[in-house]
Design a protein around this motif. Structure first.
Motif, mmCIF file in Angstrom:
data_model
loop_
_atom_site.group_PDB
_atom_site.id
_atom_site.type_symbol
_atom_site.label_atom_id
_atom_site.label_comp_id
_atom_site.label_asym_id
_atom_site.label_seq_id
_atom_site.Cartn_x
_atom_site.Cartn_y
_atom_site.Cartn_z
ATOM 1 N N ASN A 68 4.542 1.790 -1.223
ATOM 2 C CA ASN A 68 5.254 0.685 -0.676
ATOM 3 C C ASN A 68 4.558 -0.124 0.566
ATOM 4 O OD1 ASN A 68 7.688 1.354 -2.123
ATOM 5 N ND2 ASN A 68 8.555 2.641 -0.652
ATOM 6 N N ALA A 69 3.708 0.572 1.345
ATOM 7 C CA ALA A 69 2.790 0.016 2.348
ATOM 8 C C ALA A 69 2.018 -0.987 1.716
ATOM 9 C CB ALA A 69 2.081 0.873 3.033
ATOM 10 N N ILE A 70 1.377 -0.735 0.374
ATOM 11 C CA ILE A 70 0.519 -1.580 -0.169
ATOM 12 C C ILE A 70 1.185 -2.868 -0.876
ATOM 13 C CG2 ILE A 70 -0.938 -1.766 -2.164
ATOM 14 C CD1 ILE A 70 -2.490 0.616 -1.517
ATOM 15 N N LYS A 71 2.431 -2.419 -1.341
ATOM 16 C CA LYS A 71 3.126 -3.533 -1.905
ATOM 17 C C LYS A 71 3.629 -4.454 -1.093
ATOM 18 C CE LYS A 71 4.898 -1.635 -6.175
ATOM 19 N NZ LYS A 71 6.195 -1.263 -6.924
ATOM 20 N N SER A 72 3.596 -4.134 0.161
ATOM 21 C CA SER A 72 4.127 -5.400 1.282
ATOM 22 C C SER A 72 2.955 -6.326 1.263
ATOM 23 C CB SER A 72 4.273 -4.619 2.554
ATOM 24 O OG SER A 72 3.049 -4.148 3.259
ATOM 25 N N LYS A 73 1.641 -5.917 1.046
ATOM 26 C CA LYS A 73 0.555 -6.959 0.949
ATOM 27 C C LYS A 73 0.185 -7.353 -0.355
ATOM 28 C CE LYS A 73 0.066 -6.289 5.370
ATOM 29 N NZ LYS A 73 0.533 -7.558 6.252
ATOM 30 N N ARG A 74 0.083 -6.408 -1.340
ATOM 31 C CA ARG A 74 -0.140 -7.003 -2.792
ATOM 32 C C ARG A 74 1.156 -6.444 -3.919
ATOM 33 N NH1 ARG A 74 -2.679 -10.720 -3.446
ATOM 34 N NH2 ARG A 74 -2.988 -10.953 -1.091
ATOM 35 N N ARG A 75 1.815 -7.260 -4.294
ATOM 36 C CA ARG A 75 3.031 -7.008 -5.185
ATOM 37 C C ARG A 75 2.747 -6.236 -6.546
ATOM 38 N NH1 ARG A 75 7.015 -12.066 -4.032
ATOM 39 N NH2 ARG A 75 7.155 -12.045 -2.266
ATOM 40 N N GLY A 76 1.396 -6.650 -6.939
ATOM 41 C CA GLY A 76 1.049 -5.948 -8.088
ATOM 42 C C GLY A 76 0.733 -4.617 -8.077
ATOM 43 N N ALA A 77 0.694 -3.825 -7.079
ATOM 44 C CA ALA A 77 0.150 -2.453 -6.731
ATOM 45 C C ALA A 77 0.928 -1.535 -7.693
ATOM 46 C CB ALA A 77 0.174 -2.333 -5.483
ATOM 47 N N ARG A 78 0.212 -0.572 -8.059
ATOM 48 C CA ARG A 78 0.893 0.466 -8.953
ATOM 49 C C ARG A 78 0.143 1.590 -8.881
ATOM 50 N NH1 ARG A 78 -0.429 -2.947 -13.244
ATOM 51 N NH2 ARG A 78 -1.903 -1.709 -14.476
ATOM 52 N N PHE A 79 0.581 2.986 -9.279
ATOM 53 C CA PHE A 79 -0.161 4.157 -9.128
ATOM 54 C C PHE A 79 -1.172 4.089 -10.207
ATOM 55 C CE2 PHE A 79 3.667 5.984 -7.341
ATOM 56 C CZ PHE A 79 3.221 6.202 -6.177
ATOM 57 N N TRP A 80 -2.678 4.728 -9.976
ATOM 58 C CA TRP A 80 -3.617 4.618 -11.109
ATOM 59 C C TRP A 80 -3.052 5.346 -12.234
ATOM 60 C CZ3 TRP A 80 -7.874 1.804 -10.832
ATOM 61 C CH2 TRP A 80 -8.819 1.989 -11.827
ATOM 62 N N GLY A 81 -3.380 4.948 -13.273
ATOM 63 C CA GLY A 81 -3.139 5.669 -14.685
ATOM 64 C C GLY A 81 -1.896 5.727 -15.145
ATOM 65 N N SER A 82 -0.669 5.130 -14.212
ATOM 66 C CA SER A 82 0.419 5.062 -14.598
ATOM 67 C C SER A 82 0.677 3.714 -15.362
ATOM 68 C CB SER A 82 1.449 4.927 -13.422
ATOM 69 O OG SER A 82 1.377 3.907 -12.812
ATOM 70 N N GLU A 83 1.573 3.883 -16.427
ATOM 71 C CA GLU A 83 1.970 2.589 -17.168
ATOM 72 C C GLU A 83 2.811 1.776 -16.638
ATOM 73 O OE1 GLU A 83 3.011 3.913 -21.318
ATOM 74 O OE2 GLU A 83 1.479 5.235 -21.371
ATOM 75 N N GLU A 84 2.820 0.557 -16.906
ATOM 76 C CA GLU A 84 3.700 -0.224 -16.537
ATOM 77 C C GLU A 84 5.357 0.002 -16.675
ATOM 78 O OE1 GLU A 84 4.747 -3.455 -13.851
ATOM 79 O OE2 GLU A 84 2.586 -2.637 -14.472
ATOM 80 N N ILE A 85 6.107 0.044 -15.966
ATOM 81 C CA ILE A 85 7.467 0.892 -16.417
ATOM 82 C C ILE A 85 8.368 -0.473 -16.245
ATOM 83 C CG2 ILE A 85 9.586 2.233 -15.409
ATOM 84 C CD1 ILE A 85 7.292 4.082 -14.372
ATOM 85 N N SER A 86 9.142 -0.879 -17.098
ATOM 86 C CA SER A 86 9.926 -2.133 -17.333
ATOM 87 C C SER A 86 11.324 -1.605 -16.622
ATOM 88 C CB SER A 86 10.010 -2.697 -18.608
ATOM 89 O OG SER A 86 10.670 -1.890 -19.397
ATOM 90 N N GLU A 87 11.911 -2.361 -16.134
ATOM 91 C CA GLU A 87 13.293 -2.141 -15.685
ATOM 92 C C GLU A 87 14.229 -2.871 -16.754
ATOM 93 O OE1 GLU A 87 13.684 -3.382 -11.746
ATOM 94 O OE2 GLU A 87 11.995 -2.010 -10.799
#
Length: 114
Positions: A68-87
């Motif tokens: 969440n701290a990184i997403k405040s600066k870069r919105r496209g951040a996600r965990f390494w190796g995790s697949e894109e989870i669609s809502e």
């Protein structure tokens, strides 16, 4: 003793690595991400690999708080190796017959017909 941090017993108190994939466009982005993460309590080190677009954090922290701290600066951040989870399901694109023309397209069509 003034330097010691008190960690609640209910939380995971082991130091851990958190690896994330973060879109970095310049070295200024790298600096912003590093600064945002080092302000969190319990973070010991931050390693940013610009070529791989990878950020590795080591410390006593909750991995969701770090993300969440990184997403405040870069919105496209996600965990390494995790697949894109669609809502939910993605909407289907409109067929060419149901799309409306933009203003520029109408203007060009009018010019071509005249």
């Amino acid at each position: 003793m003034a330097n010691m941090q008190i960690v609640p017993a209910s939380k995971n108190v082991e130091a851990q690595y958190v690896e994330m994939k973060v879109p970095l466009y310049s070295y200024g982005c790298e600096k912003k991400v590093r600064k945002a993460l080092l302000q969190l309590k319990g973070i010991y080190s931050v390693n940013v690999d610009f070529e791989q677009q990878k950020v590795t954090v080591w410390g006593i922290c909750d991995r969701n708080d770090v993300l969440n701290a990184i997403k405040s600066k870069r919105r496209g951040a996600r965990f390494w190796g995790s697949e894109e989870i669609s809502e939910g399901p993605r909407p289907k694109p409109l067929s060419s017959s149901t799309r409306s023309w933009s203003w520029k397209a109408w203007k060009m069509a009018k010019i071509l017909l005249i």
